[in-house]
Design an enzyme around this catalytic site. Sequence first.
Site, PDB file in Angstrom:
ATOM      1  N   HIS A  65     -15.211  -6.070   1.013  1.00 32.56           N
ATOM      2  CA  HIS A  65     -14.512  -5.600  -0.190  1.00 32.56           C
ATOM      3  C   HIS A  65     -13.055  -6.036  -0.166  1.00 32.56           C
ATOM      4  O   HIS A  65     -12.324  -5.835  -1.123  1.00 32.56           O
ATOM      5  CB  HIS A  65     -14.606  -4.073  -0.336  1.00 32.56           C
ATOM      6  CG  HIS A  65     -14.111  -3.321   0.861  1.00 32.56           C
ATOM      7  ND1 HIS A  65     -12.782  -3.021   1.051  1.00 32.56           N
ATOM      8  CD2 HIS A  65     -14.759  -2.844   1.946  1.00 32.56           C
ATOM      9  CE1 HIS A  65     -12.640  -2.380   2.205  1.00 32.56           C
ATOM     10  NE2 HIS A  65     -13.828  -2.261   2.766  1.00 32.56           N
ATOM     11  N   HIS A  95      -3.920  -4.953   4.877  1.00 29.73           N
ATOM     12  CA  HIS A  95      -4.835  -5.547   3.906  1.00 29.73           C
ATOM     13  C   HIS A  95      -4.184  -5.463   2.529  1.00 29.73           C
ATOM     14  O   HIS A  95      -3.110  -4.876   2.375  1.00 29.73           O
ATOM     15  CB  HIS A  95      -6.193  -4.818   3.906  1.00 29.73           C
ATOM     16  CG  HIS A  95      -6.088  -3.378   3.523  1.00 29.73           C
ATOM     17  ND1 HIS A  95      -5.926  -2.371   4.447  1.00 29.73           N
ATOM     18  CD2 HIS A  95      -6.093  -2.762   2.306  1.00 29.73           C
ATOM     19  CE1 HIS A  95      -5.843  -1.207   3.815  1.00 29.73           C
ATOM     20  NE2 HIS A  95      -5.937  -1.420   2.517  1.00 29.73           N
ATOM     21  N   HIS A  97      -4.832  -5.083  -1.916  1.00 30.24           N
ATOM     22  CA  HIS A  97      -5.677  -4.739  -3.058  1.00 30.24           C
ATOM     23  C   HIS A  97      -5.217  -5.597  -4.228  1.00 30.24           C
ATOM     24  O   HIS A  97      -4.018  -5.846  -4.380  1.00 30.24           O
ATOM     25  CB  HIS A  97      -5.547  -3.251  -3.400  1.00 30.24           C
ATOM     26  CG  HIS A  97      -6.074  -2.362  -2.309  1.00 30.24           C
ATOM     27  ND1 HIS A  97      -7.370  -1.899  -2.284  1.00 30.24           N
ATOM     28  CD2 HIS A  97      -5.481  -1.886  -1.184  1.00 30.24           C
ATOM     29  CE1 HIS A  97      -7.556  -1.170  -1.186  1.00 30.24           C
ATOM     30  NE2 HIS A  97      -6.421  -1.144  -0.506  1.00 30.24           N
ATOM     31  N   HIS A 120      -1.097  -2.860   2.010  1.00 35.58           N
ATOM     32  CA  HIS A 120      -1.183  -1.620   2.793  1.00 35.58           C
ATOM     33  C   HIS A 120      -1.143  -1.945   4.279  1.00 35.58           C
ATOM     34  O   HIS A 120      -1.999  -2.683   4.775  1.00 35.58           O
ATOM     35  CB  HIS A 120      -2.494  -0.871   2.488  1.00 35.58           C
ATOM     36  CG  HIS A 120      -2.538  -0.260   1.128  1.00 35.58           C
ATOM     37  ND1 HIS A 120      -3.704   0.183   0.535  1.00 35.58           N
ATOM     38  CD2 HIS A 120      -1.539   0.007   0.244  1.00 35.58           C
ATOM     39  CE1 HIS A 120      -3.418   0.683  -0.667  1.00 35.58           C
ATOM     40  NE2 HIS A 120      -2.117   0.581  -0.862  1.00 35.58           N
ATOM     41  N   THR A 200      -7.882   5.058   0.301  1.00 39.62           N
ATOM     42  CA  THR A 200      -8.189   4.798  -1.115  1.00 39.62           C
ATOM     43  C   THR A 200      -9.593   4.235  -1.319  1.00 39.62           C
ATOM     44  O   THR A 200      -9.948   3.848  -2.423  1.00 39.62           O
ATOM     45  CB  THR A 200      -7.152   3.838  -1.739  1.00 39.62           C
ATOM     46  OG1 THR A 200      -7.217   2.575  -1.059  1.00 39.62           O
ATOM     47  CG2 THR A 200      -5.748   4.414  -1.645  1.00 39.62           C
ATOM     48  N   HIS A 201     -10.364   4.150  -0.261  1.00 36.35           N
ATOM     49  CA  HIS A 201     -11.786   3.811  -0.402  1.00 36.35           C
ATOM     50  C   HIS A 201     -12.560   4.632   0.621  1.00 36.35           C
ATOM     51  O   HIS A 201     -11.971   5.179   1.553  1.00 36.35           O
ATOM     52  CB  HIS A 201     -12.021   2.298  -0.251  1.00 36.35           C
ATOM     53  CG  HIS A 201     -11.621   1.728   1.066  1.00 36.35           C
ATOM     54  ND1 HIS A 201     -12.274   2.026   2.247  1.00 36.35           N
ATOM     55  CD2 HIS A 201     -10.630   0.871   1.409  1.00 36.35           C
ATOM     56  CE1 HIS A 201     -11.709   1.370   3.242  1.00 36.35           C
ATOM     57  NE2 HIS A 201     -10.706   0.677   2.766  1.00 36.35           N
TER      58      HIS A 201
END
Length: 261
Positions: A65, A95, A97, A120, A200-201
């Site tokens: 993802h 990582h 987004h 992040h 957030t996931h």
Amino acid sequence: MAHSDWGYDSPNGPZEWVKLYPIANGNNQSPIDIKTSETKHDTSLKPFSVSYDPATAKEIVNVGHSFQVKFEDSDNRSVLKDGPLPGSYRLVQFHFHWGSTDDYGSEHTVDGVKYSAELHLVHWNSSKYSSFDEASSQADGLAILGVLMKVGEANPKLQKVLDALNEVKTKGKKAPFKNFDPSSLLPSSPDYWTYSGSLTHPPLYESVTWIVCKENISISSQQLSQFRSLLSNVEGGKAVPIQHNNRPPQPLKGRTVRAFF
């Protein structure tokens, strides 16, 4: 943490996560829209400080993802401390987004304003816990440094990361990624907002002290498109680009967002 039981599109997109992860409707979920007029200026806050040893950079991994740049976290060579934090928090990975268009790929928004992407840097409380896995579900377990990214000039500091993406095109691929100081990616201003939130996931643990930098960094449209060229499928499978991986802002539910300016 990549699971095929959740994703960013229907039928298992963010609005469905609650079925498998009830905490998705919790009181401390992230990201949020930071309403600047409602933030609390807290004079007790200090600037945060990072001390990252480039030698701790280890590898880059396609997690399906997104991709992560992972760091050696067996000692305190790369840490985040001060700011709102009670101790030392050890860097484990960073990582990004992003979104399907340049207009909106960030997770946090500021007064409703969306950004193009978001960086992040994920840290765990090594003053209190012995591993990321142990810390990740504890209320004071994690600290994530969030940096909003705005489309504009190409950012040369991102080039080493972007150059490595070809080696991790498909899910599960990893490649060595050495000698990198991620503090080079941070904005120059020390100003930040901080609040109590979550991953957030999934698993969406409410274990994160968020530090969101007030100043953004740049990324070009061409650089952003390189993120979107990564594939969520394993090698040999039907090519499915990671078009977007940003969760929408979640309700604040009475939390205070504090400001250090």
